[in-house]
Design an enzyme around this catalytic site. Structure first.
Site, short mmCIF file in Angstrom:
data_model
loop_
_atom_site.label_atom_id
_atom_site.label_comp_id
_atom_site.label_asym_id
_atom_site.label_seq_id
_atom_site.Cartn_x
_atom_site.Cartn_y
_atom_site.Cartn_z
N ASP A 122 0.87 -1.21 0.11
CA ASP A 122 0.12 0.09 -0.01
C ASP A 122 0.83 1.48 0.01
OD1 ASP A 122 -2.58 -1.08 0.01
OD2 ASP A 122 -2.38 -1.76 2.11
N ASP A 185 -6.43 -4.25 -5.53
CA ASP A 185 -5.97 -3.13 -5.16
C ASP A 185 -4.56 -2.37 -5.66
OD1 ASP A 185 -7.73 -4.75 -3.46
OD2 ASP A 185 -7.75 -3.20 -2.05
#
Length: 413
Positions: A122, A185
């Site tokens: 992330d 993602d």
């Protein structure tokens, strides 16, 4: 031709196709959407939010239904970059240095991420949304240094035998650790690698990003172009073991935000590579999403939840998709598709602005997002990444509308 002229040229084709000299769409249906008013609303909400945040390194993440209290996280949380990123966007809109000061403060909370071993994939969400937007607007060399270091840190998760970045370098249920997992993602985090490769980082970062996008394109999608949330690979051979969900309804369902990540991610990859296979793929993953939307254009959290129409909506997926469609509209070679993407994005923003704004319920911008429904987490919440992409989409919409007159001037000279 530079990117702005490409954008303007695509919109010009759309305007010609609709027989309209100074609007992207025919008629007056767009005149009732005041994008400056919506951005000003976000300024007001965020001004009030700033008053509530303790001055101790905490970063707002979400607000529960019928609550006014933010849930806070530290810089390690995957959502930590959305709040400073939103503040940078508000600075871009207003030009007011108070937003620059606030954005810089919360951005710098995240600086340790660049020199800490990668916790997961992330870093793009965290560092590029914060330091990336900050550098774009200020050219602060300290921000650039953080971005480049963070890209190198993210690159340590790349497995050349698989060809993708490892998303979760730890045990997660159903991921067959220590095998290699990649989640949808992760497509968004490739932007960090692309940027770094073009701004002083190693050129191998570009190759990693292209490899990740290509392998994901080959393995992460069903024949109808709906996305698995997760694909598990053999870490030594690169062979696909299975495609599963983690946050969706089932392994065969279309989880709304996962599909939104795919739309946004492949649009961005086309921007960075100009490889037509990525544009074609972005349009294919977009098609299945748009064709299954409810009439109000805001998806249920999962398109295949049997509880529909009594299932939760996900404003965050709508905001992500609206922002992506506005960019995709500028790349579409087909004027009819470009017009559809723009109109659908505009419709999403209208609906979010009319029926999903938080108003005086809390100090977020939007209500009714769904975080991780299978885990019972953040269901029907205000969530910071919904606000981030909502503000981003509003700014993109504003810039495209303002460029209409620029286009007419350019074409007449």
């Amino acid at each position: 031709m530079n990117i702005k002229l490409q954008i303007l040229g695509s919109l010009f084709i759309t305007m010609v196709m609709t027989g309209c000299a100074n609007k992207i769409n025919n008629g007056k249906q767009n005149d009732d959407f005041d994008v400056d008013a919506q951005l000003t609303y976000c300024v007001k909400q965020s001004t009030n939010a700033l008053k509530l945040i303790p001055n101790d390194g905490n970063i707002p993440r979400s607000i529960a239904t019928n609550s006014k209290e933010w849930n806070y996280v530290d810089y390690k949380d995957w959502t930590s970059g959305f709040w400073p990123g939103e503040l940078w966007y508000l600075y871009e809109f207003t030009g007011d240095n108070k937003w620059k000061t606030a954005a810089d403060k919360y951005t710098n909370y995240l600086a340790p991420l660049a020199v800490t071993p990668a916790l997961d994939h992330d870093l793009g969400f965290q560092v590029f949304n914060s330091f990336g937007n900050g550098y774009r607007l200020t050219k602060n060399p300290a921000y650039k240094d953080i971005i480049l270091k963070a890209a190198d840190t993210l690159a340590t998760l790349f497995n050349p035998k698989v060809g993708t970045i490892l998303s979760w370098p730890r045990k997660v249920p159903n991921m067959e650790w220590p095998q290699h997992n990649t989640i949808m993602d992760n497509m968004i985090n490739l932007e960090l690698l692309f940027w770094a490769s073009k701004n002083g980082g190693d050129k191998s970062l570009y190759d990693m990003a292209v490899s990740h996008a290509t392998v994901t394109m080959q393995n992460h999608f069903r024949p109808d172009y709906t996305s698995y949330h997760v694909v598990v690979y053999d870490k030594d051979t690169g062979k696909k073991i299975k495609g599963i969900t983690h946050q969706g309804y089932s392994d065969s369902s279309m989880w709304a935000r996962g599909q939104a990540w795919a739309i946004y991610g492949y649009t961005m990859v086309y921007r960075e590579t100009k490889d037509p296979k990525f544009l074609d793929f972005a349009q294919k993953v977009t098609r299945v999403y748009l064709d299954q939307l409810p009439n109000d254009l805001i998806p249920y959290w999962d398109f295949d939840d049997p509880a529909i129409p009594n299932a939760p909506r996900d404003a965050s997926a709508a905001a992500v998709t609206a922002s992506a469609l506005l960019e995709l509209a500028t790349y579409a070679q087909d004027a009819v598709l470009a017009k559809e993407y723009f109109n659908k994005a505009e419709g999403m923003l209208k609906e979010l602005s009319k029926n999903y704004q938080s108003g005086d319920k809390n100090t977020a911008c939007l209500l009714h997002s769904t975080g991780h429904k299978p885990a019972g987490s953040e269901i029907d919440y205000s969530i910071i990444y919904a606000d981030y992409y909502y503000v981003e989409a509003l700014l993109r919409y504003k810039k495209l509308k303002e460029d209409e007159q620029s286009l007419l001037t350019y074409k007449s000279n």
